[in-house]
Design an enzyme around this catalytic site. Structure first.
Site, PDB file in Angstrom:
ATOM      1  N   SER A 113       1.005   5.217  -0.217  1.00 63.37           N
ATOM      2  CA  SER A 113       0.388   6.177   0.385  1.00 63.37           C
ATOM      3  C   SER A 113       1.091   7.569  -0.003  1.00 63.37           C
ATOM      4  O   SER A 113       0.345   8.869   0.243  1.00 63.37           O
ATOM      5  CB  SER A 113       0.091   6.333   1.750  1.00 63.37           C
ATOM      6  OG  SER A 113      -0.830   5.179   2.094  1.00 63.37           O
ATOM      7  N   LYS A 173       0.812  -1.235   0.095  1.00 67.50           N
ATOM      8  CA  LYS A 173       0.107   0.027  -0.091  1.00 67.50           C
ATOM      9  C   LYS A 173       0.707   1.272  -0.037  1.00 67.50           C
ATOM     10  O   LYS A 173       1.730   1.305   1.109  1.00 67.50           O
ATOM     11  CB  LYS A 173      -0.816   0.041   1.286  1.00 67.50           C
ATOM     12  CG  LYS A 173      -1.661   1.295   1.371  1.00 67.50           C
ATOM     13  CD  LYS A 173      -2.327   1.538   2.753  1.00 67.50           C
ATOM     14  CE  LYS A 173      -2.818   2.817   2.789  1.00 67.50           C
ATOM     15  NZ  LYS A 173      -3.560   3.250   4.158  1.00 67.50           N
TER      16      LYS A 173
END
Length: 328
Positions: A199, A197
């Site tokens: 970000s 992930k």
């Protein structure tokens, strides 16, 4: 005698190697089965007036999330205020969410800690509580020493020990540390590291991660709704988006448009999501997300201190960011 000792040592090493290979094989089989593609809200943690975890309000939120076509939920991520919860609270929230989760949906639990040892221990507890995978943030207190060598060592030891697949988590806005590209590429080769992930919002970097790991079964998730469409364009498979706590149906619709190649419609929707997303992430943060959740019928409530509620001026700005894009 020396030959006997040497043979005994060699035999012992072979048994250890066989055991590690078996563990990796088992983990790889589990990781290979897990498809991360889709939208996940990194759910907030409601608190009572005394700052205890409010499990009743959490359950009510979960019932509403069950009606939205999410791929799953991320529990104890940054928006869950995990640094302010005890280990026992973090595990109990995951256990409670698992009990309420509709069949077929994934539960990804944040298990990152500052030390490798603590991360391994919490990961095992999260797996026992029902997590299908763990989301593991980069340790960052000694960020000056958290170079590729240290982080590769950290995540490799974790992945070797984890009973569930591992998703790497790079969130430089909170940690002051970006997981280096070369570390991501090397870690993508581990059979129990499923994806990342990201970000940071650098689409060039996200595209490069996809490109450099394309020979592996490695999945990239956008870490914010503000660049979800762009991430899909360069090969991401989904998103873990704070804004999904508020506009979950709309984020799932954006995913559907991107996957079906309806880029013009996707562009229009994406543009409307940029300002409210920025407001509940980098601009005003978790207190703004919780305030917006209240406006949209969810239980957000207050944060656990030292996080503070929005000022009146911040609340007005938040409302303008949603209203000017047609969401309020």
């Amino acid at each position: 005698m020396q030959c006997v000792r040497a043979w005994g040592s060699l035999n012992s090493l072979c048994r250890v190697a066989h055991h590690r290979a078996w563990k990796r094989s088992q983990s790889h089989t589990a990781a290979a089965r897990l498809d991360l593609s889709g939208i996940y809200p990194p759910i907030a943690t409601p608190f009572t007036a005394k700052e205890d975890v409010d499990y009743q309000k959490l359950e009510e939120n979960l019932q509403k999330y069950a009606k939205i076509p999410f791929k799953g939920l991320v529990v104890q991520g940054s928006n869950g205020e995990y640094p302010y919860l005890t280990v026992e609270e973090r595990v109990e929230v995951v256990r409670m969410v698992k009990q309420s989760l509709p069949a077929g949906r994934l539960l990804v639990a944040g298990s990152g800690c500052e030390s490798t040892r603590a991360t391994i221990q919490l990961t095992q507890k999260m797996a026992a509580a029902g997590a299908d995978a763990v989301l593991v943030v980069t340790p960052c207190f000694y960020k000056g020493k958290m170079d590729s060598r240290a982080l590769i060592h950290h995540f490799t030891k974790l992945a070797d020990s984890s009973p569930v697949p591992v998703v790497l988590y790079s969130v430089p806005a909170n940690t002051g540390l970006e997981l280096p590209l070369d570390a991501v590429v090397e870690l993508s080769q581990h059979p129990n590291i499923l994806g990342v992930k990201d970000s940071g919002g650098d689409i060039t970097r996200i595209g490069l991660i996809v490109h450099k790991t394309k020979a592996r079964d490695f999945q990239v998730l956008a870490g914010s709704a503000g660049f979800l469409m762009a991430a899909y364009c360069v090969g991401a498979v989904g998103g873990v988006c704070a804004l999904a706590n508020v506009l979950g149906q709309e984020l799932c619709e954006l995913e559907r448009l991107c996957v079906s190649g309806r880029w013009e419609e996707a562009r229009v929707l994406q543009q409307r999501l940029i300002e409210p997303n920025a407001a509940v992430t980098r601009k005003l943060g978790v207190p703004a997300l919780k305030q917006a959740m209240e406006w949209f019928g969810f239980h957000g409530g207050s944060c656990r201190s030292p996080l503070q509620p929005l000022t009146e001026a911040e609340s007005q700005q938040l409302r303008r960011d949603f209203s000017s894009n047609g969401w309020l």
